[in-house]
Design a protein around this motif. Structure first.
Motif, PDB file in Angstrom:
ATOM      1  N   SER A 219      -3.983  45.939  67.664  1.00  0.00           N
ATOM      2  CA  SER A 219      -4.565  46.021  68.999  1.00  0.00           C
ATOM      3  C   SER A 219      -4.014  47.168  69.840  1.00  0.00           C
ATOM      4  O   SER A 219      -4.518  47.409  70.947  1.00  0.00           O
ATOM      5  CB  SER A 219      -4.339  44.709  69.763  1.00  0.00           C
ATOM      6  N   TYR A 220      -2.990  47.834  69.342  1.00  0.00           N
ATOM      7  CA  TYR A 220      -2.292  48.809  70.181  1.00  0.00           C
ATOM      8  C   TYR A 220      -2.188  50.189  69.549  1.00  0.00           C
ATOM      9  O   TYR A 220      -1.967  50.320  68.337  1.00  0.00           O
ATOM     10  CB  TYR A 220      -0.881  48.322  70.498  1.00  0.00           C
ATOM     11  N   ALA A 221      -2.321  51.203  70.407  1.00  0.00           N
ATOM     12  CA  ALA A 221      -1.980  52.553  69.991  1.00  0.00           C
ATOM     13  C   ALA A 221      -0.492  52.623  69.685  1.00  0.00           C
ATOM     14  O   ALA A 221       0.306  51.869  70.253  1.00  0.00           O
ATOM     15  CB  ALA A 221      -2.341  53.545  71.087  1.00  0.00           C
TER      16      ALA A 221
ATOM     17  N   SER B 290      -5.532  52.439  68.169  1.00  0.00           N
ATOM     18  CA  SER B 290      -5.334  51.158  67.493  1.00  0.00           C
ATOM     19  C   SER B 290      -6.083  51.070  66.166  1.00  0.00           C
ATOM     20  O   SER B 290      -5.608  50.442  65.216  1.00  0.00           O
ATOM     21  CB  SER B 290      -5.760  50.008  68.402  1.00  0.00           C
ATOM     22  N   THR B 291      -7.230  51.726  66.111  1.00  0.00           N
ATOM     23  CA  THR B 291      -8.021  51.684  64.876  1.00  0.00           C
ATOM     24  C   THR B 291      -7.640  52.793  63.904  1.00  0.00           C
ATOM     25  O   THR B 291      -8.071  52.778  62.757  1.00  0.00           O
ATOM     26  CB  THR B 291      -9.512  51.832  65.190  1.00  0.00           C
ATOM     27  N   GLY B 292      -6.884  53.769  64.400  1.00  0.00           N
ATOM     28  CA  GLY B 292      -6.527  54.899  63.555  1.00  0.00           C
ATOM     29  C   GLY B 292      -7.538  56.027  63.569  1.00  0.00           C
ATOM     30  O   GLY B 292      -7.354  57.041  62.911  1.00  0.00           O
ATOM     31  N   VAL B 293      -8.591  55.867  64.350  1.00  0.00           N
ATOM     32  CA  VAL B 293      -9.665  56.874  64.363  1.00  0.00           C
ATOM     33  C   VAL B 293      -9.244  58.127  65.116  1.00  0.00           C
ATOM     34  O   VAL B 293      -9.603  59.242  64.747  1.00  0.00           O
ATOM     35  CB  VAL B 293     -10.942  56.279  64.992  1.00  0.00           C
ATOM     36  N   THR B 294      -8.469  57.936  66.180  1.00  0.00           N
ATOM     37  CA  THR B 294      -8.113  59.069  67.041  1.00  0.00           C
ATOM     38  C   THR B 294      -6.622  59.334  66.970  1.00  0.00           C
ATOM     39  O   THR B 294      -5.804  58.408  67.071  1.00  0.00           O
ATOM     40  CB  THR B 294      -8.504  58.785  68.497  1.00  0.00           C
TER      41      THR B 294
ATOM     42  N   ALA C 107       6.259  47.333  62.270  1.00  0.00           N
ATOM     43  CA  ALA C 107       6.273  46.600  63.530  1.00  0.00           C
ATOM     44  C   ALA C 107       6.119  45.099  63.324  1.00  0.00           C
ATOM     45  O   ALA C 107       5.519  44.657  62.335  1.00  0.00           O
ATOM     46  CB  ALA C 107       5.149  47.110  64.422  1.00  0.00           C
ATOM     47  N   SER C 108       6.650  44.354  64.254  1.00  0.00           N
ATOM     48  CA  SER C 108       6.469  42.901  64.261  1.00  0.00           C
ATOM     49  C   SER C 108       6.583  42.386  65.680  1.00  0.00           C
ATOM     50  O   SER C 108       7.097  43.090  66.560  1.00  0.00           O
ATOM     51  CB  SER C 108       7.515  42.227  63.361  1.00  0.00           C
TER      52      SER C 108
ATOM     53  N   SER D 224       7.135  54.060  68.984  1.00  0.00           N
ATOM     54  CA  SER D 224       7.061  53.350  70.255  1.00  0.00           C
ATOM     55  C   SER D 224       5.695  52.716  70.426  1.00  0.00           C
ATOM     56  O   SER D 224       4.697  53.178  69.857  1.00  0.00           O
ATOM     57  CB  SER D 224       7.327  54.327  71.400  1.00  0.00           C
ATOM     58  N   VAL D 225       5.670  51.670  71.223  1.00  0.00           N
ATOM     59  CA  VAL D 225       4.419  51.007  71.572  1.00  0.00           C
ATOM     60  C   VAL D 225       4.536  50.500  73.003  1.00  0.00           C
ATOM     61  O   VAL D 225       5.631  50.137  73.464  1.00  0.00           O
ATOM     62  CB  VAL D 225       4.119  49.838  70.608  1.00  0.00           C
ATOM     63  N   VAL D 226       3.407  50.506  73.695  1.00  0.00           N
ATOM     64  CA  VAL D 226       3.326  49.891  75.015  1.00  0.00           C
ATOM     65  C   VAL D 226       2.421  48.679  74.891  1.00  0.00           C
ATOM     66  O   VAL D 226       1.232  48.814  74.592  1.00  0.00           O
ATOM     67  CB  VAL D 226       2.775  50.857  76.072  1.00  0.00           C
ATOM     68  N   THR D 227       2.985  47.507  75.055  1.00  0.00           N
ATOM     69  CA  THR D 227       2.185  46.295  74.968  1.00  0.00           C
ATOM     70  C   THR D 227       1.876  45.773  76.361  1.00  0.00           C
ATOM     71  O   THR D 227       2.569  46.081  77.327  1.00  0.00           O
ATOM     72  CB  THR D 227       2.914  45.202  74.169  1.00  0.00           C
ATOM     73  N   VAL D 228       0.832  45.016  76.449  1.00  0.00           N
ATOM     74  CA  VAL D 228       0.423  44.411  77.718  1.00  0.00           C
ATOM     75  C   VAL D 228       0.277  42.910  77.512  1.00  0.00           C
ATOM     76  O   VAL D 228      -0.455  42.468  76.624  1.00  0.00           O
ATOM     77  CB  VAL D 228      -0.900  45.000  78.224  1.00  0.00           C
TER      78      VAL D 228
END
Length: 120
Positions: free
Chosen positions: A31-33, A53-57, A24-25, A97-101
């Motif tokens: 910051s994003y799932a 975002s952290t990879g924990v879940t 990604a770029s 895919s990503v959903v950014t805000v």
């Protein structure tokens, strides 16, 4: 601009494995799932796996549980999908895919997709 570039697809025999990557770029990746979808011929696109975002879940559709593993490397801006014990029904184009805000507005972005074909 946001870019998602998938790689790693191909032809594999039933029971085989593949690892998909999505680099990604254009946004703050950490910051994003992130999500992996797939779309088989004649079927609707379906969500396969998500990772926080952290990879924990991580979460998976039932058909992927125990066989697929989603992971990410925030230092490399890359999300992965390790697929084991592949079945013919896993044949599809896989998309990340990503959903950014930004400024209160959300936008969903897609990569170009990578073809996975499971066949003997």
């Amino acid at each position: 601009q946001v870019q998602l570039v998938e790689s790693g697809g191909g032809l594999v025999q039933p029971g085989g494995s593949l690892r998909l990557s999505c680099t990604a770029s254009g946004f703050t990746f950490s910051s994003y799932a992130m999500m992996w979808y797939r779309q088989a011929p004649g079927k609707e696109r379906e969500l396969v796996a998500t990772i926080s975002s952290t990879g924990v879940t991580a979460n998976y559709i039932d058909s992927a549980k125990g066989r697929f593993t989603i992971s990410r490397d925030n230092a490399k801006n890359t999300v992965y999908l390790q697929m084991n014990s592949l079945k013919p029904e896993d044949t599809a184009v896989y998309y990340c895919s990503v959903v950014t805000v930004r400024f209160g507005y959300s936008h969903k972005y897609w990569g170009q997709g990578t073809q996975v074909t499971v066949s003997s």
